[in-house]
Design an enzyme around this catalytic site. Structure first.
Site: not given
Length: 162
Positions: A67, A97
């Site tokens: 973010e 990931h």
């Protein structure tokens, strides 16, 4: 010299300009908060030490490192900053990931800088383990937040010059 042998935040060889009058946003991830909090403290302290007024530093907290991209975009879209500093920490886990997040964050932060033609500083730790992150968040290898602040000061001066 290997990074394992030195403090990476040694700026004694640089002439870091006074940054009074400059405005900086610091977008910081809340994930790995102990580490990102130390990065944030280092960045704020370094900006203040180089003449930036506390009122010219805006901290924007985002959930995680991914973010940081939108946080930097929101900062530039809504206020006038000389640079945005992005601080986060991604620690290698057992899955891929880590690779996807690190690549996306690096590319996204670079793209925000290009979109606004302003410095967006990559102060994201991408480490194999928590100890490596702690070593780079005020530990034996310095503080990546301080490094990001110095980079923001230098890049904002370059941007003004041209």
């Amino acid at each position: 010299m290997s990074s394992s042998l030195k403090n990476l935040s040694d700026f004694s060889h640089l002439d870091v300009q006074n940054a009074s009058g400059s405005r900086f946003a610091i977008v910081v991830a809340q994930w790995n908060a102990a580490i990102t909090g130390a990065l944030l403290s280092g960045a704020v302290d370094k900006l203040l030490a180089h003449g930036v007024a506390e009122s010219d530093i805006e901290v924007i907290q985002v959930p995680g490192s991914y973010e940081l991209i939108s946080g930097a975009d929101i900062a530039f879209r809504n206020k006038s900053f000389d640079a945005v500093i992005c601080l986060g920490c991604v620690i290698q886990g057992e899955t891929r990931h880590f690779d996807f997040i690190c690549n996306a964050v690096a590319d996204g932060i670079a793209n925000v800088g290009l979109k606004y033609n302003k410095p967006v500083i990559f102060g994201v730790l991408t480490t194999d383990n928590e100890q490596q992150a702690l070593d780079r968040a005020g530990g034996k290898h310095g503080n990546k937040g301080e490094e990001a602040a110095v980079t923001a000061i230098q890049m904002s001066h370059i941007a003004r010059r041209f």
